[in-house]
Write an enzyme that holds these catalytic residues in place. Structure first.
Site, mmCIF file in Angstrom:
data_model
loop_
_atom_site.group_PDB
_atom_site.id
_atom_site.type_symbol
_atom_site.label_atom_id
_atom_site.label_comp_id
_atom_site.label_asym_id
_atom_site.label_seq_id
_atom_site.Cartn_x
_atom_site.Cartn_y
_atom_site.Cartn_z
ATOM 1 C CD GLU A 148 0.209 1.224 3.140
ATOM 2 O OE1 GLU A 148 -0.248 2.260 2.612
ATOM 3 O OE2 GLU A 148 1.007 1.235 4.083
ATOM 4 C CG PHE A 149 2.422 2.793 -2.491
ATOM 5 C CD1 PHE A 149 3.733 2.681 -2.077
ATOM 6 C CD2 PHE A 149 1.927 1.851 -3.388
ATOM 7 C CE1 PHE A 149 4.556 1.660 -2.544
ATOM 8 C CE2 PHE A 149 2.730 0.827 -3.868
ATOM 9 C CZ PHE A 149 4.052 0.732 -3.443
ATOM 10 N NE ARG A 151 -0.802 11.017 -1.105
ATOM 11 C CZ ARG A 151 -1.263 12.011 -1.876
ATOM 12 N NH1 ARG A 151 -0.603 13.165 -1.934
ATOM 13 N NH2 ARG A 151 -2.383 11.854 -2.556
ATOM 14 C CG ASN A 212 7.459 5.225 3.728
ATOM 15 O OD1 ASN A 212 6.871 5.995 2.971
ATOM 16 N ND2 ASN A 212 6.822 4.400 4.530
ATOM 17 N N GLY A 261 7.089 12.377 11.469
ATOM 18 C CA GLY A 261 6.694 11.495 12.561
ATOM 19 C C GLY A 261 5.668 10.519 12.033
ATOM 20 C CB CYS A 264 4.436 5.220 7.714
ATOM 21 S SG CYS A 264 2.814 4.429 7.624
#
Length: 439
Positions: A148-149, A151, A212, A261, A264
């Site tokens: 998954e990506f 936000r 990330n 922070g 993730c």
């Protein structure tokens, strides 16, 4: 298709509702009964723009339901594993207990020809190990890794309109069958021309942590430049604007401030380092230690800046902290730089009032020592300094003239470089920000 989503936290709940929105018959499974009851009643257990509305429409359609019983997932074509992988206590490594427990529970219901699709962020090598477990217990069952990506703040959009689909597929003839099932799940997304990356397990597992790590590096780079700007008198915002015009660099994620922070980036880069060490490739990621160090130094510097602004001592000074979630449009306070700063200010004797549009209840539960109020005006009442630590729209759009009537001293510390410095200084405020000259 009939789809099961195992784990109904942030990732799983959004994925389940989104798959129902695409027309599938979806059941979400989680061992947390209060969470399941909340979701079944169309009450989101977390703040995410647009999610509660999507949850309500998906439940009303009859295509979505939730349960605590794994047996209710039986007969699904695909079982998405969406459980958390937090950082191990006292270590950098990821804690895989929940992923392993989910996989073991699935072995009781998965049948030959069905697909287990991992979405959790896991250390490289996890998928191959789980694939052996699945095929060993249920011959003919398959495993794929479909990272998954999401936000936070854009999770619904990112699920229904992703910028790419990554499939980590098994070797051999089952790869085509696994891909066909995933393509059927995401049929409208595939039809829209969304780029697909078809790869092996290891590459698919590394995509999320590599992405990330790159983003964290970019954020820490501009924050390192902010440290140099403070030493030289340069302006980090103008510096970021200038280098951001280079399309090889780009302006996104070049916002100097309090740093990253959340649940993730910090734990993912640490788990990436830990796994590299286990593989004997730890030197490849030693730079991430400095990325992490730069990020943590931003919090220390913000406390120092607050002390400077308050005439060299925080003892007895009233400080307003605007923003507590790790980012705007979220109530997530995991590893929140804002809360870390607020707690440090309080430890050094300041009288701290914290406010956040969404995270208030979470702060009261997790940080009971902090005084939480509802509005910026309440937080800033007779304040000696105001710190903007999460760049919520409400704070960016504050009227500095009217707001100045609430405080004792017109001193603002812009922890996210989110305010218009000229507007605030014109209203009589002294303005400070990380990496920028005093105003």
């Amino acid at each position: 298709m009939k789809i099961a989503v195992i784990g109904c936290g942030y990732l799983g709940a959004v994925h389940a509702a989104s798959m129902a929105e695409l027309g599938h018959d979806v059941i979400g499974i989680d061992v947390d009964e209060p969470k399941i009851q909340s979701l079944q009643q169309a009450r989101a257990p977390f703040y995410e723009p647009g999610f509660e509305e999507l949850l309500g429409t998906s439940l009303q359609s009859g295509r979505l339901r939730f349960s605590t019983r794994m047996a209710d997932a039986a007969g699904s074509s695909i079982y998405f594993v969406c459980v958390g992988t937090p950082q191990k206590r006292g270590e950098y490594a990821a804690d895989l207990r929940y992923v392993e427990a989910a996989a073991e529970s699935l072995l009781e219901v998965v049948a030959p020809g069905e697909l287990v699709a991992g979405k959790s962020t896991v250390p490289v090598g996890t998928a191959a190990r789980l694939a052996e477990m699945v095929s060993g217990k249920v011959p003919g069952a398959m495993l794929a890794w479909n990272p998954e990506f999401l936000r936070e703040g854009f999770a619904v959009q990112d699920t229904l309109h992703p910028d790419r689909l990554v499939y980590g597929l098994p070797a051999g003839p089952s790869a085509d069958a696994a891909r066909a099932l995933l393509d059927e799940v995401y049929a409208p997304i595939v039809a829209a021309g969304t780029p697909q990356v078809i790869t092996d397990y290891a590459t698919a597992e590394m995509v999320k942590t590599a992405a990330n790590s790159f983003l964290a590096t970019k954020i820490s780079f501009i924050n390192a430049m902010a440290e140099l700007c403070e030493a030289t008198g340069a302006d980090v915002k103008l510096l970021a604007d200038a280098i951001g015009h280079d399309d090889r660099i780009g302006r996104k994620f070049l916002n100097a401030g309090l740093g990253f922070g959340g649940g993730c980036l910090p734990k993912d880069i640490r788990a990436f380092m830990a796994r590299a060490g286990e593989l004997g490739a730890d030197q490849a990621l030693t730079f991430l230690r400095e990325v992490d160090n730069i990020n943590m130094r931003r919090r220390i510097r913000m406390v120092e800046l607050a002390r400077e602004v308050c005439d060299g001592s925080l003892l007895g000074k009233r400080v307003a902290v605007l923003g507590a979630a790790f980012k705007p449009d979220s109530d997530d306070i995991r590893d929140s730089p804002a809360l870390n700063v607020a707690a440090q200010l309080q430890l050094q004797g300041a009288v701290v009032q914290v406010t956040d549009p969404a995270a208030g209840d979470n702060i009261r539960r997790s940080w009971p020592q902090l005084d939480v109020v509802e509005t910026p005006e309440q937080a800033a009442d007779r304040a000696d300094a105001v710190l903007v630590l999460t760049e919520w729209k409400q704070y960016r759009e504050l009227d500095p003239v009217a707001f100045g009537q609430v405080v004792k001293q017109k001193r603002v510390l812009d922890g996210r470089n989110a305010l218009d410095r000229d507007t605030w200084t014109a209203a009589g405020w002294s303005y400070r920000a990380l990496g920028r000259r005093a105003g």
